[in-house]
Design a protein around this motif. Structure first.
Motif: not given
Length: 307
Positions: A74-77, A79-83, A200-206
């Motif tokens: 989920l976090v990797q996805q 991050q890809a969406s954020l990029d 937030r998904i990336v930061d909190v997911g990590n």
């Protein structure tokens, strides 16, 4: 500012008059004609449709449980969406619906039309310039309210036309974090939008990867308002004070590769009761790169009613 719950997407300013309380939590989905399709059943550990196979990108496979592997995916996805957002999405329009619990009170559903534009600097260390225009359609006490915000102008203040039946024409510059602006809202305008949600998904997911008791499950094809989505459910089965939520649900549009629905729930007050809705945000009719211009964020735009 209210507590910073996982992946939350803000709804902007409520001014002066609190809205009524006659709405229920599911109205936000019913008003988008999705109530009968938007809430899949809670997934069980033995659900055959779960995709818990290790992702080949994950190098720590031996160290992670199946649920942590799914959280990593989920976090990797995200991050890809954020990029993708940063490099390919210049602007978007949408119908935005939200319901939030503020100071223990579940606010009524808010529905608005939104325009969002991001201008990314050449130097990635510089701040992104963000323009937002919002016009509220409901509840009645907020009908016609307009909000205009430029992150790099007016000392960060918002231009707000109050709307509603009482002194609806009133227009003022408002500090986003002021008591007036925060009335009936969990977050400031700085938190509004899909890009902020992904961050937030990336930061909190990590951060969640270090949580021992976490359950993450998914389904590849859940329909939200006619859109096929991936569905992720993150659950903290054991209540701990430092954890920001009991259940979080993220729905990622398969075609757009962006989240269009987010829900967060607190732990139930009693063992026999249901989890408590904290916040729910839904993006409908999301259109990317429509070519928004300076005129879309100009108070003198003839389609707007700022005075």
């Amino acid at each position: 500012m209210k507590r910073d719950y996982l992946l939350a997407v803000p709804l902007v300013v409520a001014l002066l008059i609190p809205a009524s309380t006659r709405s229920v939590a599911d109205e936000i989905l019913a008003s988008a004609n999705t109530a009968d399709r938007v809430s899949p059943p809670r997934l069980g550990d033995d659900d055959a449709s779960l995709r818990l196979a290790p992702d080949s990108v994950i190098s720590e496979t031996e160290k992670l449980t199946a649920h942590h592997q799914e959280l990593k995916r989920l976090v990797q996805q995200a991050q890809a969406s954020l990029d993708q957002c940063r490099h390919q999405v210049r602007d978007y329009t949408c119908t935005f619906l939200a319901q939030e619990r503020v100071d223990g009170r579940l606010e009524p559903t808010k529905r608005c039309q939104a325009k969002v534009r991001h201008i990314y600097p050449e130097d990635e260390n510089d701040d992104v310039s963000t323009n937002i225009y919002i016009k509220f359609q409901s509840p009645k006490s907020m009908h016609g309210r307009e909000v205009l915000w430029d992150s790099h102008a007016n000392d960060g203040r918002m231009l707000v036309r109050k709307g509603g039946k009482v002194l609806g024409f009133m227009t003022a510059m408002i500090e986003p974090s002021s008591m007036l602006a925060m009335q009936g809202n969990r977050y400031t305008i700085h938190e509004f939008g899909i890009r902020r949600l992904l961050e937030r998904i990336v930061d909190v997911g990590n951060a969640e990867l270090s949580v021992e008791h976490v359950r993450v499950q998914s389904r590849p094809d859940v329909e939200i308002n006619g859109r096929k989505c991936q569905y992720f459910e993150v659950v903290h089965p054991v209540r701990q004070e430092h954890l920001p939520f009991h259940i979080a649900k993220v729905y990622v549009d398969n075609e757009l590769r962006l989240p269009i629905l987010f829900e967060a729930f607190d732990w139930p007050e009693g063992e026999s009761e249901d989890p408590v809705l904290m916040e729910r945000y839904l993006y409908c009719d999301l259109k990317l790169n429509v070519g928004l211009t300076d005129a879309d964020f100009d108070r003198s735009n003839p389609e707007y009613q700022f005075h």
